[in-house]
Design an enzyme around this catalytic site. Structure first.
Site, PDB file in Angstrom:
ATOM      1  N   LYS A 124      45.265 -23.536 -17.884  1.00  0.00           N
ATOM      2  CA  LYS A 124      46.443 -22.696 -18.097  1.00  0.00           C
ATOM      3  C   LYS A 124      46.143 -21.238 -17.759  1.00  0.00           C
ATOM      4  O   LYS A 124      46.923 -20.585 -17.058  1.00  0.00           O
ATOM      5  CB  LYS A 124      46.920 -22.842 -19.549  1.00  0.00           C
ATOM      6  CG  LYS A 124      47.404 -24.248 -19.900  1.00  0.00           C
ATOM      7  CD  LYS A 124      47.987 -24.326 -21.296  1.00  0.00           C
ATOM      8  CE  LYS A 124      46.950 -24.127 -22.379  1.00  0.00           C
ATOM      9  NZ  LYS A 124      45.923 -25.203 -22.399  1.00  0.00           N
ATOM     10  N   THR A 125      45.017 -20.719 -18.249  1.00  0.00           N
ATOM     11  CA  THR A 125      44.645 -19.337 -17.938  1.00  0.00           C
ATOM     12  C   THR A 125      44.385 -19.167 -16.447  1.00  0.00           C
ATOM     13  O   THR A 125      44.796 -18.168 -15.830  1.00  0.00           O
ATOM     14  CB  THR A 125      43.400 -18.928 -18.743  1.00  0.00           C
ATOM     15  OG1 THR A 125      43.674 -19.083 -20.142  1.00  0.00           O
ATOM     16  CG2 THR A 125      43.024 -17.483 -18.460  1.00  0.00           C
ATOM     17  N   ARG A 164      36.943 -27.517 -18.098  1.00  0.00           N
ATOM     18  CA  ARG A 164      36.115 -26.562 -18.839  1.00  0.00           C
ATOM     19  C   ARG A 164      34.874 -27.245 -19.387  1.00  0.00           C
ATOM     20  O   ARG A 164      33.760 -26.702 -19.327  1.00  0.00           O
ATOM     21  CB  ARG A 164      36.913 -25.926 -19.975  1.00  0.00           C
ATOM     22  CG  ARG A 164      36.111 -24.918 -20.801  1.00  0.00           C
ATOM     23  CD  ARG A 164      36.927 -24.368 -21.941  1.00  0.00           C
ATOM     24  NE  ARG A 164      38.062 -23.596 -21.455  1.00  0.00           N
ATOM     25  CZ  ARG A 164      39.112 -23.257 -22.199  1.00  0.00           C
ATOM     26  NH1 ARG A 164      39.157 -23.650 -23.469  1.00  0.00           N
ATOM     27  NH2 ARG A 164      40.091 -22.561 -21.698  1.00  0.00           N
ATOM     28  N   ASP A 211      48.840 -16.004 -24.098  1.00  0.00           N
ATOM     29  CA  ASP A 211      48.208 -17.244 -24.533  1.00  0.00           C
ATOM     30  C   ASP A 211      48.608 -17.576 -25.967  1.00  0.00           C
ATOM     31  O   ASP A 211      48.912 -16.684 -26.755  1.00  0.00           O
ATOM     32  CB  ASP A 211      46.688 -17.098 -24.429  1.00  0.00           C
ATOM     33  CG  ASP A 211      45.974 -18.438 -24.408  1.00  0.00           C
ATOM     34  OD1 ASP A 211      46.646 -19.480 -24.277  1.00  0.00           O
ATOM     35  OD2 ASP A 211      44.734 -18.442 -24.510  1.00  0.00           O
ATOM     36  N   THR A 247      49.097 -24.785 -26.573  1.00  0.00           N
ATOM     37  CA  THR A 247      48.510 -26.104 -26.774  1.00  0.00           C
ATOM     38  C   THR A 247      49.406 -26.972 -27.651  1.00  0.00           C
ATOM     39  O   THR A 247      49.137 -28.160 -27.814  1.00  0.00           O
ATOM     40  CB  THR A 247      47.131 -25.975 -27.444  1.00  0.00           C
ATOM     41  OG1 THR A 247      47.274 -25.223 -28.662  1.00  0.00           O
ATOM     42  CG2 THR A 247      46.155 -25.251 -26.530  1.00  0.00           C
TER      43      THR A 247
END
Length: 350
Positions: free
Chosen positions: A69-70, A222, A114, A163
């Site tokens: 997402k980032t 990640r 975020d 999330t």
């Protein structure tokens, strides 16, 4: 995951990990691997905005942590040639905090927010007006004499990430022109990501080693990149830098990541369920106490993966271990394992 002689609270270690993650982020949609549907849709939105010479619609990205997402927010800014401002929902607790950020934006800037679902309600209501009319009302004074002064702000693109999309209020969700749900990655996509990361890190990664790491990465880039760095450390110290499948397997065993991707916390949860409570049902609080973790850690870190992989069921009466959980721990499951307990009959005479 940190090695045994590394303090995870050391700010230098934390900053090194962040720097390594940032260096591995793709900078354009062409470099972005996986999430093909989202990537294609987003690419169309951005291309159309560039064709019109306009600011792209606001974008909402939802999905579990670590899926990109980032990275996508940064790619949006890069594709549009615009600067990016980054903040988070918990950091914006007052409407004045949000007003200060919005009034400082430049024309076309990307504002990445975020964990947007954790923003305070007053700030959220101010954001409605900013997203639709590119205006904020600054309140001057208090009580009956307070006056709202409208302040125009530059047109910007809000990229919200969450999330827990279900916690977003409908009015906020409806103001996004493009919404995307990010899914867990397939193993072949993770292998592609690992090969790219290996090149950037100067690692000689064998194909079989990439397959081994990808299979234990829980469908999350990640985690895959983090495991790659830890396997690299192991290879440099114990295998002359040769990153083969055997080296990757030995390294991941050392870091307590098993062949199915379960880590120490996952196995502790399953062990408590099966050995401590006979498979359940067990309440979340009781389960968290049994493994000495916070309930939020169990619910947000361990459970999603365990449920998705069929090790755990959530029932009205609590958490229940499935037959697969018992066999994975090398235990013999009871005959009734894997079947949710029947709901109580509210109309019976018992």
């Amino acid at each position: 995951m940190q090695s045994a002689d590394t303090d995870p609270l050391d700010p230098h270690v934390h900053s090194d990990e962040q720097a390594a993650e940032s260096a591995l982020r793709p900078a354009t949609l062409a470099e972005f691997r996986g999430q093909r549907r989202v990537s294609d849709q987003l690419g169309l939105v951005l291309a159309a905005a560039r064709h019109r010479g306009a600011v792209p619609d606001h974008v909402l990205l939802s999905g579990p942590p670590g899926l990109g997402k980032t990275t996508l927010a940064m790619i949006i800014a890069a594709e549009m040639g615009a600067p990016i401002r980054i903040s988070s929902g918990p950091a914006i607790q007052h409407a004045g905090d949000l007003a200060a950020i919005l009034s400082g934006l430049t024309e076309g800037e990307v504002f990445f927010l975020d964990e947007i679902h954790r923003m305070s309600r007053p700030a959220e209501e101010m954001l409605y007006l900013a997203m639709e009319d590119f205006r904020v009302d600054v309140v001057v004074g208090k009580g009956p004499g307070a006056t709202a002064i409208p302040l125009d702000i530059p047109r910007f693109t809000l990229v919200g990430a969450t999330t827990r999309a279900g916690l977003l209020p409908g009015p906020l969700r409806d103001r996004f022109g493009f919404t995307a749900q990010l899914d867990f990655y397939a193993a072949d996509d993770l292998e592609t990501i690992l090969r790219r990361s290996a090149v950037l890190l100067g690692i000689d990664l064998h194909a079989a080693a990439a397959t081994e790491i990808a299979s234990r990465s829980r469908g999350t880039p990640r985690i895959a990149n983090r495991l790659l760095r830890r396997v690299r450390d192991y290879a440099q110290v114990k295998a002359d830098g040769r990153l083969t499948r055997g080296v990757a397997s030995a390294a991941l065993e050392l870091y307590e990541v098993d062949p199915l991707g379960l880590d120490r916390l996952d196995r502790a949860v399953l062990d408590a369920l099966c050995r401590g409570f006979g498979g359940g049902p067990v309440g979340l609080t009781t389960l968290a106490l049994a493994v000495a973790e916070e309930t939020e850690t169990i619910e947000e870190v361990a459970e999603p993966f365990l449920v998705r992989e069929g090790f755990l069921m959530r029932t009205p009466r609590g958490r229940v271990a499935t037959r697969r959980a018992w066999t994975h721990l090398g235990l013999t499951p009871p005959a009734s394992t894997g079947t949710p307990p029947a709901a109580p009959d509210l109309f019976s005479g018992d």
